[in-house]
Design an enzyme around this catalytic site. Structure first.
Site, mmCIF file in Angstrom:
data_model
loop_
_atom_site.group_PDB
_atom_site.id
_atom_site.type_symbol
_atom_site.label_atom_id
_atom_site.label_comp_id
_atom_site.label_asym_id
_atom_site.label_seq_id
_atom_site.Cartn_x
_atom_site.Cartn_y
_atom_site.Cartn_z
ATOM 1 N N CYS A 168 30.133 15.775 -1.326
ATOM 2 C CA CYS A 168 31.166 15.803 -2.242
ATOM 3 C C CYS A 168 31.210 16.783 -3.383
ATOM 4 O O CYS A 168 30.868 17.972 -3.128
ATOM 5 C CB CYS A 168 31.543 14.490 -2.719
ATOM 6 N N HIS A 184 32.658 12.238 2.623
ATOM 7 C CA HIS A 184 31.511 11.495 2.437
ATOM 8 C C HIS A 184 30.883 10.970 3.860
ATOM 9 O O HIS A 184 31.333 10.063 4.486
ATOM 10 C CB HIS A 184 31.659 10.267 1.779
#
Length: 577
Positions: free
Chosen positions: A120, A226
């Protein structure tokens, strides 16, 4: 209670959990870690202390690896495998890295070619810079800038939250075997593919326009999504990094069923667990009618529909896209001493590899000793325990009323403080409105909707009054105005309940959901009223909502999550199967 280290942000002090502080490692675990390191089964984790990385830890340990935390700059250079799960805002992350003198060691490690995985923000920081936080310089390892999604151009909710698919650019060890499976994203900023970074880009995802979903060169990888929150697919990607194999072309995913394959951002199905202490002090999942959660006969104890962790794990196995915990226990002191709920989050994050949200008590408190804690302190405690997002309820009404009155962002509200440190995608505002009928919209100052369900006296118009204290107290504030105010203050998502529909099982209030989702540019979660799978499909087709949530029908197994998703897929809604 110490929950972090003070870090200067602008003109005020922000509190962030600091896992880079030295830990007390139990001797037994230290011995196991030494064995794992000798066997090449140790991962060094660069957790700079801003957000939930507990799920990353749990995913790594589930795959058979031990974890060594970065406590000083030299720990980076000595690492054999390094994972950098960046969470929060770009500027905050760079400030902390510089403060801890980790920037140069991190660049040197990446240049060395040893295995590295960024997650991320850990991907975004590799680029030259970002528009976020007023414009910030990045690590400069990959050419290009990180820019905010253009809401006006896209016409889509931002942040980009949920399960989306990827377009892989060629064979990659990291994405081997992933095929066209969806992965979980939550972000407002993204890097854009361009000729200068083409040799880095492994995969892109489309959200209005293509953005960079994964990069890689040699042993250096990073993902915008993620993996630790992407279920079995994400665990496979993490395992590909930890146990690299020969690159292979992405295989086609076997059909899970005869259902049509859909593409793009999936509509999310969320399981919500109302958690409360019963009369014996045990935390149970409960559900009631109009907020009455006690049995109607017998001893009148709190209705017990199961244990929170076990139910959350079941919903993960059943295919829930997210799990939300709402703590409806009255706090005797303050949430920082709410050890049972913190334990629930810690245990759930070991078994549930999709996003977890926690709500209830996310506001400032003063404990019995007179010590004050901010909403940021409370949120930090929950994030470090396994929550990915926090849901703010009654406090958001107070904040919105003041903002509407003054038009001033003070920077001191719970929404502003939490979104500044952790990013707006970490902040959900829960709205509890009830329908109010009016004969003429000019009679009220609130945004009114012409309704297909006339009032008791034939009224053709209505607005939705916001409530606090579990629906017991109404305010002179409409749901639409509240949603717009909290968006302006930094909220990333709206959880839209409906007191009139709660427990009725007659479907979501499409007029309410439509009015709010049309009025804001952030994702809206529809809640209250689901009774059959068709109700989810109907609200997605009738409104712009991004997700739909249910509780009791899932707890009592009246409706199965798989049946909901099957109905959605049969009606060609983008669905994670």
């Amino acid at each position: 209670m110490q929950v972090g280290t003070s870090v200067s942000v602008g003109s005020r002090q922000q509190l962030v959990g600091d896992s880079c502080l030295r830990r007390r490692i139990p001797p037994r675990y230290a011995a196991l870690r030494a064995v794992a390191a000798a066997a090449g089964k140790e991962v060094t984790l660069l957790d700079y202390g801003a957000g939930n990385v507990r799920s990353v830890r749990n995913a790594i340990m589930k795959l058979g690896y031990s974890i060594k935390d970065v406590e000083k700059p030299s720990d980076i250079s000595s690492a054999a495998k390094l994972i950098f799960p960046g969470v929060g805002s770009f500027g905050q992350a760079m400030r902390i890295l510089k403060q801890k003198e980790l920037v140069d060691p991190l660049k040197e490690y990446i240049d060395s070619g040893k295995p590295f995985l960024g997650v991320c923000l850990g991907l975004q920081l590799l680029f030259e810079g970002s528009e976020e936080s007023g414009g910030c310089e990045g690590l400069g390892m990959i050419p290009g800038q990180v820019c905010e999604f253009d809401k006006a151009t896209l016409g889509l909710p931002v942040p980009h939250i949920g399960w989306n698919d990827m377009s892989q650019k060629g064979p990659s060890p990291l994405l081997s075997g992933v095929g066209d499976k969806r992965v979980y994203f939550v972000h407002s900023y993204r890097a854009v593919p361009e000729p200068r970074n083409a040799d880095w880009v492994l995969a892109t995802t489309d959200y209005g326009d293509p953005f960079v979903a994964a990069v890689g060169k040699g042993n250096i990888y990073a993902t915008q999504f993620h993996p630790e929150k992407s279920g079995a697919t994400g665990l496979q990607i993490l395992n590909n990094f930890l146990e690299p194999s020969t690159p292979a072309s992405p295989p086609a995913s076997p059909a899970a069923s005869s259902l049509p394959k859909t593409h793009g951002l999936a509509r999310r199905v969320i399981a919500c667990l109302d958690v409360r202490a019963n009369d014996r002090g045990d935390l149970v999942v409960t559900k009631g009618d109009q907020y009455d959660v006690r049995e109607k006969e017998g001893e009148r104890d709190v209705r017990n529909l199961g244990k929170p962790v076990e139910l959350a794990a079941r919903y993960f196995d059943d295919g829930a896209d997210e799990v939300s915990f709402l703590n409806i226990t009255g706090f005797r002191d303050c949430p920082l001493n709410d050890l049972p709920m913190i334990k629930v989050l810690k245990e759930a994050s070991r078994r549930v590899f999709v996003p977890l949200t926690v709500g209830g008590g996310i506001r400032g408190f003063k404990d019995v000793n007179g010590t004050s804690y901010s909403a940021l302190d409370v949120a930090s405690s929950y994030f470090r325990s396994g929550a990915d997002k926090v849901s703010i309820g009654s406090d958001a009404v107070d904040v919105a009323e003041e903002y509407i009155r003054s038009g001033v962002r003070t920077g001191q509200t719970s929404i502003e403080q939490i979104s500044e440190v952790y990013g707006r995608q970490a902040v959900v505002v829960s709205i509890d409105p009830k329908r109010v009928y009016v004969a003429d919209p000019s009679q009220v100052k609130h945004k009114c909707t012409k309704t297909s369900k006339p009032g008791p006296n034939g009224e053709q118009w209505c607005w939705w009054q916001c409530t606090v204290k579990g629906g017991r107290e109404g305010r002179d504030l409409g749901a639409v105005e509240l949603a717009q105010a909290v968006e302006a203050l930094g909220t990333g998502e709206i959880l839209l309940n409906c007191i009139d529909c709660d427990g009725a099982k007659q479907g979501f209030d499409h007029e309410l959901v439509g009015a709010v989702s049309d009025a804001v540019s952030i994702p809206v979660i529809a809640s209250s009223g689901a009774g059959v799978p068709e109700h989810f499909t109907q609200v997605f087709k009738a409104t712009r909502c991004s997700a739909a949530l249910a509780a009791g029908i899932f707890h009592r197994q009246e409706v199965n999550i798989a049946d909901v998703k099957q109905h959605m897929a049969e009606n060609l809604l983008p669905t994670r199967l």
